[in-house]
Design an enzyme around this catalytic site. Structure first.
Site, PDB file in Angstrom:
ATOM      1  N   ASP A  13       0.814  -1.223   0.000  1.00 17.29           N
ATOM      2  CA  ASP A  13       0.000   0.000   0.000  1.00 17.29           C
ATOM      3  C   ASP A  13       0.849   1.275   0.000  1.00 17.29           C
ATOM      4  O   ASP A  13       0.446   2.298   0.547  1.00 17.29           O
ATOM      5  CB  ASP A  13      -0.969   0.020   1.207  1.00 17.29           C
ATOM      6  CG  ASP A  13      -1.773  -1.251   1.281  1.00 17.29           C
ATOM      7  OD1 ASP A  13      -2.248  -1.695   0.227  1.00 17.29           O
ATOM      8  OD2 ASP A  13      -1.901  -1.831   2.378  1.00 17.29           O
ATOM      9  N   LYS A  16       2.200   2.043  -5.271  1.00 13.46           N
ATOM     10  CA  LYS A  16       2.940   1.581  -6.469  1.00 13.46           C
ATOM     11  C   LYS A  16       2.189   1.919  -7.757  1.00 13.46           C
ATOM     12  O   LYS A  16       2.801   2.236  -8.777  1.00 13.46           O
ATOM     13  CB  LYS A  16       3.201   0.067  -6.395  1.00 13.46           C
ATOM     14  CG  LYS A  16       4.160  -0.294  -5.277  1.00 13.46           C
ATOM     15  CD  LYS A  16       4.300  -1.788  -5.118  1.00 13.46           C
ATOM     16  CE  LYS A  16       3.059  -2.431  -4.570  1.00 13.46           C
ATOM     17  NZ  LYS A  16       2.755  -2.143  -3.156  1.00 13.46           N
ATOM     18  N   GLY A  40      -4.323  -4.501  -4.735  1.00 14.07           N
ATOM     19  CA  GLY A  40      -5.411  -3.765  -5.364  1.00 14.07           C
ATOM     20  C   GLY A  40      -5.065  -2.324  -5.558  1.00 14.07           C
ATOM     21  O   GLY A  40      -4.339  -1.739  -4.757  1.00 14.07           O
ATOM     22  N   HIS A  41      -5.517  -1.770  -6.637  1.00  9.05           N
ATOM     23  CA  HIS A  41      -5.413  -0.327  -6.780  1.00  9.05           C
ATOM     24  C   HIS A  41      -6.696   0.208  -7.399  1.00  9.05           C
ATOM     25  O   HIS A  41      -7.365  -0.461  -8.168  1.00  9.05           O
ATOM     26  CB  HIS A  41      -4.172   0.093  -7.561  1.00  9.05           C
ATOM     27  CG  HIS A  41      -3.905  -0.730  -8.764  1.00  9.05           C
ATOM     28  ND1 HIS A  41      -2.936  -1.705  -8.800  1.00  9.05           N
ATOM     29  CD2 HIS A  41      -4.490  -0.734  -9.963  1.00  9.05           C
ATOM     30  CE1 HIS A  41      -2.952  -2.268  -9.980  1.00  9.05           C
ATOM     31  NE2 HIS A  41      -3.877  -1.707 -10.706  1.00  9.05           N
ATOM     32  N   THR A  42      -6.991   1.432  -7.006  1.00 10.40           N
ATOM     33  CA  THR A  42      -8.211   2.069  -7.492  1.00 10.40           C
ATOM     34  C   THR A  42      -7.833   2.966  -8.652  1.00 10.40           C
ATOM     35  O   THR A  42      -6.873   3.718  -8.571  1.00 10.40           O
ATOM     36  CB  THR A  42      -8.819   2.928  -6.358  1.00 10.40           C
ATOM     37  OG1 THR A  42      -8.947   2.081  -5.218  1.00 10.40           O
ATOM     38  CG2 THR A  42     -10.173   3.474  -6.738  1.00 10.40           C
ATOM     39  N   ARG A 142       3.763 -28.995  -5.639  1.00  9.18           N
ATOM     40  CA  ARG A 142       3.662 -29.540  -7.003  1.00  9.18           C
ATOM     41  C   ARG A 142       2.341 -30.248  -7.285  1.00  9.18           C
ATOM     42  O   ARG A 142       2.289 -31.215  -8.017  1.00  9.18           O
ATOM     43  CB  ARG A 142       4.876 -30.434  -7.313  1.00  9.18           C
ATOM     44  CG  ARG A 142       6.150 -29.612  -7.377  1.00  9.18           C
ATOM     45  CD  ARG A 142       7.367 -30.414  -7.138  1.00  9.18           C
ATOM     46  NE  ARG A 142       7.358 -30.950  -5.791  1.00  9.18           N
ATOM     47  CZ  ARG A 142       8.293 -31.732  -5.290  1.00  9.18           C
ATOM     48  NH1 ARG A 142       9.303 -32.092  -6.022  1.00  9.18           N
ATOM     49  NH2 ARG A 142       8.211 -32.178  -4.056  1.00  9.18           N
ATOM     50  N   GLN A 223       2.243  -5.940  -3.127  1.00  6.35           N
ATOM     51  CA  GLN A 223       2.606  -5.922  -1.697  1.00  6.35           C
ATOM     52  C   GLN A 223       3.927  -5.159  -1.490  1.00  6.35           C
ATOM     53  O   GLN A 223       4.218  -4.258  -2.247  1.00  6.35           O
ATOM     54  CB  GLN A 223       2.696  -7.340  -1.121  1.00  6.35           C
ATOM     55  CG  GLN A 223       1.343  -8.034  -0.973  1.00  6.35           C
ATOM     56  CD  GLN A 223       0.881  -8.734  -2.229  1.00  6.35           C
ATOM     57  OE1 GLN A 223       1.653  -9.393  -2.889  1.00  6.35           O
ATOM     58  NE2 GLN A 223      -0.376  -8.590  -2.574  1.00  6.35           N
ATOM     59  N   ARG A 302     -10.352  -3.095   5.052  1.00 10.54           N
ATOM     60  CA  ARG A 302      -9.916  -3.030   6.450  1.00 10.54           C
ATOM     61  C   ARG A 302      -9.176  -1.719   6.717  1.00 10.54           C
ATOM     62  O   ARG A 302      -8.482  -1.202   5.860  1.00 10.54           O
ATOM     63  CB  ARG A 302      -8.967  -4.195   6.773  1.00 10.54           C
ATOM     64  CG  ARG A 302      -9.677  -5.514   6.902  1.00 10.54           C
ATOM     65  CD  ARG A 302      -8.696  -6.620   7.227  1.00 10.54           C
ATOM     66  NE  ARG A 302      -7.805  -6.916   6.132  1.00 10.54           N
ATOM     67  CZ  ARG A 302      -6.802  -7.790   6.210  1.00 10.54           C
ATOM     68  NH1 ARG A 302      -6.560  -8.421   7.325  1.00 10.54           N
ATOM     69  NH2 ARG A 302      -6.051  -8.021   5.160  1.00 10.54           N
TER      70      ARG A 302
HETATM   71  P1  IMP Z   1      -2.357 -12.874   1.969  1.00 12.47           P
HETATM   72  O1  IMP Z   1      -1.451 -12.234   0.988  1.00 12.47           O
HETATM   73  O2  IMP Z   1      -3.820 -12.711   1.630  1.00 12.47           O
HETATM   74  O3  IMP Z   1      -1.989 -14.300   2.249  1.00 12.47           O
HETATM   75  O4  IMP Z   1      -2.184 -12.104   3.358  1.00 12.47           O
HETATM   76  C1  IMP Z   1      -0.995 -12.184   4.123  1.00 12.47           C
HETATM   77  C2  IMP Z   1      -0.660 -10.830   4.747  1.00 12.47           C
HETATM   78  O5  IMP Z   1      -0.285  -9.924   3.716  1.00 12.47           O
HETATM   79  C3  IMP Z   1      -1.820 -10.169   5.494  1.00 12.47           C
HETATM   80  O6  IMP Z   1      -1.289  -9.454   6.594  1.00 12.47           O
HETATM   81  C4  IMP Z   1      -2.377  -9.187   4.481  1.00 12.47           C
HETATM   82  O7  IMP Z   1      -3.037  -8.109   5.091  1.00 12.47           O
HETATM   83  C5  IMP Z   1      -1.103  -8.744   3.798  1.00 12.47           C
HETATM   84  N1  IMP Z   1      -1.317  -8.272   2.422  1.00 12.47           N
HETATM   85  C6  IMP Z   1      -1.541  -9.011   1.319  1.00 12.47           C
HETATM   86  N2  IMP Z   1      -1.688  -8.227   0.239  1.00 12.47           N
HETATM   87  C7  IMP Z   1      -1.528  -6.973   0.660  1.00 12.47           C
HETATM   88  C8  IMP Z   1      -1.504  -5.703  -0.012  1.00 12.47           C
HETATM   89  O8  IMP Z   1      -1.664  -5.577  -1.239  1.00 12.47           O
HETATM   90  N3  IMP Z   1      -1.298  -4.626   0.783  1.00 12.47           N
HETATM   91  C9  IMP Z   1      -1.080  -4.722   2.103  1.00 12.47           C
HETATM   92  N4  IMP Z   1      -1.075  -5.877   2.762  1.00 12.47           N
HETATM   93  C10 IMP Z   1      -1.291  -6.990   2.053  1.00 12.47           C
END
Ligand code: IMP
Length: 430
Positions: A13, A16, A40-42, A142, A223, A302
């Site tokens: 977040d 990017k 995700g991006h808006t 696998r 991420q 969230r």
């Molecule tokens: P997962 O990627 O859904 O398995 O989540 C694992 C951890 O990575 C959790 O704490 C999520 O909140 C965090 N996470 C996954 N994707 C994002 C993102 O795009 N931004 C911020 N946190 C993320």
């Protein structure tokens, strides 16, 4: 023409999408290299808001080919929904290319994640519940199904039968859930296959040829570094590798192809989900950052945890990713604080750590060592060059850059394109 990489330096977040958008004019290919629809991006187009989770934002530009490379886990249902969403606002998704090597998120991944997160109770990771971890898990074990499996019905049925037998035993006998029916899954996925067929290609070859032809390639991570499976705050991480080393593995190119590594760093820090966060501010300052920065997740909605700038993790990210420059986002959010804290080191067990500590328990106990910098009251959103920034904001940026040992190339002060301020060629911030 060499490739560039955009990578998040915090817990995701960082903005990017903003950086990709800023660089889009100069790019021919934008390649997403890991993660799935947990990111995700808006985007704003034609006066409408659209949330994209899988498709790189480059799709908005007619001159750009958007690529989803091998290392991304794809939920085909979500991908097709995104394509429909784009079409609905007049954006042609036909320039999207997806690697046949991408692993697919299957319905049982979502089911398994739901029950395993619940099973962990207070130790739950707070995942996005999109099946990311289970899909990467099956890839490593696998027993994953890949996009290319969609185009051979016999193989698809065979692989699914094998894996579903085990998943259904797990779901029914261990977690007391209902089993999933192979027939329904196959029907759905064969339907997806028809629509995806024309988008699937050998993306490594495509990227390689583009580079040979002198076209510009941007590799875009999802991420951030601190959520990296190997290098992040394990186990509170995602199940893929956002670090730049993985960009190469996923895109299928060698390290000599890359000359620019842009680290995206928010002017403060946020985190979603569970896990340690030394500079988190639980008081009014953290609240204020969240409100001013509109810190709510694009995917899950969230509320993000907010805190002060952490130069220790930025230095760590600079080292791991080989950053050549920094793109600092959301500087405007910091207006109105009398002083700004910057974490320069941690204290844990009577020791001081200038670097990311070598053991997770130390990081869990880490107390930030802060330096305080003067804040500013001016609204920055109207600034159009570094020279428009108040002196205190320039001092703040210079200090971040100095602590990271990486120059800043761009600073953004709002969501619009013209709110990205490039540092002048002389490198002066004012
Ligand atoms: P997962 O990627 O859904 O398995 O989540 C694992 C951890 O990575 C959790 O704490 C999520 O909140 C965090 N996470 C996954 N994707 C994002 C993102 O795009 N931004 C911020 N946190 C993320």
């Amino acid at each position: 023409m060499p490739a560039s990489i955009v990578v998040g330096t915090q817990w995701g977040d960082e903005g990017k999408g903003k950086a990709t958008d800023y660089l889009a004019d100069r790019m021919d290919l934008v390649v997403r290299y890991q993660g799935g629809n947990n990111a995700g991006h808006t985007i704003l187009a034609e006066g409408r808001t659209l949330k994209l989770q899988l498709i790189p934002s480059g799709i908005l530009y007619p001159h750009i080919t958007s690529v989803i490379a091998d290392g991304v886990v794809v939920d085909p249902r979500v991908l097709l929904e995104e394509m429909d969403g784009l079409e609905a606002i007049g954006i042609d998704p036909s320039r999207l290319v997806v690697s046949g090597n991408c692993h697919m998120i299957m319905p049982y991944h979502l089911e398994v994640e739901k029950v395993t997160e619940r099973f962990l109770g207070k130790n739950a990771l707070g995942t996005t519940k999109r099946g990311i971890g289970p899909a990467y898990g099956d890839k490593a074990a696998r027993i994953g199904l890949r996009i290319q499996d969609l185009f051979d019905e016999k193989i698809l049925r065979e692989k699914l039968d094998i894996v579903l037998k085990e998943k259904n035993l797990l779901l029914t006998r261990v977690y007391g859930r209902l089993p999933l029916a192979a027939g329904t899954i196959v029907d759905d996925y064969l339907r997806y296959a028809e629509r995806l067929r024309s988008h699937v290609a050998d993306t490594s070859k495509l990227i390689h040829e583009a580079l040979r032809e002198g076209r510009s390639v941007l590799l875009e991570g999802a991420q951030g570094t601190m959520l990296d499976l190997d290098k992040g705050t394990y186990p509170f991480v995602t199940s893929s590798n956002p670090v730049t080393g993985y960009a190469l593995a996923s895109a299928g190119i060698g390290p000599r192809e890359v000359d620019r590594v842009i680290g995206i760093t928010k002017a403060y820090v946020t985190r979603v989900g569970a896990g340690p966060f030394p500079t988190e501010d639980h008081g009014p300052d953290g609240e204020r950052l969240g409100e001013r920065g509109k810190e709510f997740g694009t995917v899950t909605g969230r509320k993000r945890r907010c805190g002060w700038f952490d130069a220790v993790i930025l230095r760590y990210a600079a080292r791991l990713n080989g950053l050549s420059e920094l793109f600092v986002t959301k500087l405007d959010v910091l207006s109105g604080f009398r002083t700004l804290k910057v974490c320069t080191a941690y204290r844990a067990d009577g020791e001081t750590f200038d670097d990311f500590p070598p053991h997770q328990s130390l990081f869990h106990r880490a107390e930030p060592v802060y330096e305080e910098l003067e804040g500013w009251d001016e609204d920055l959103t109207q600034a159009r060059s570094f020279g428009d920034l108040p002196a205190a904001a320039r001092v703040y940026l210079d200090r971040i850059s100095e602590l990271a040992g990486v120059p800043i190339s761009v600073v953004s002060v709002g969501p619009d394109r013209e709110q990205s301020l490039a540092r002048d060629a002389a490198g002066a911030t004012g």
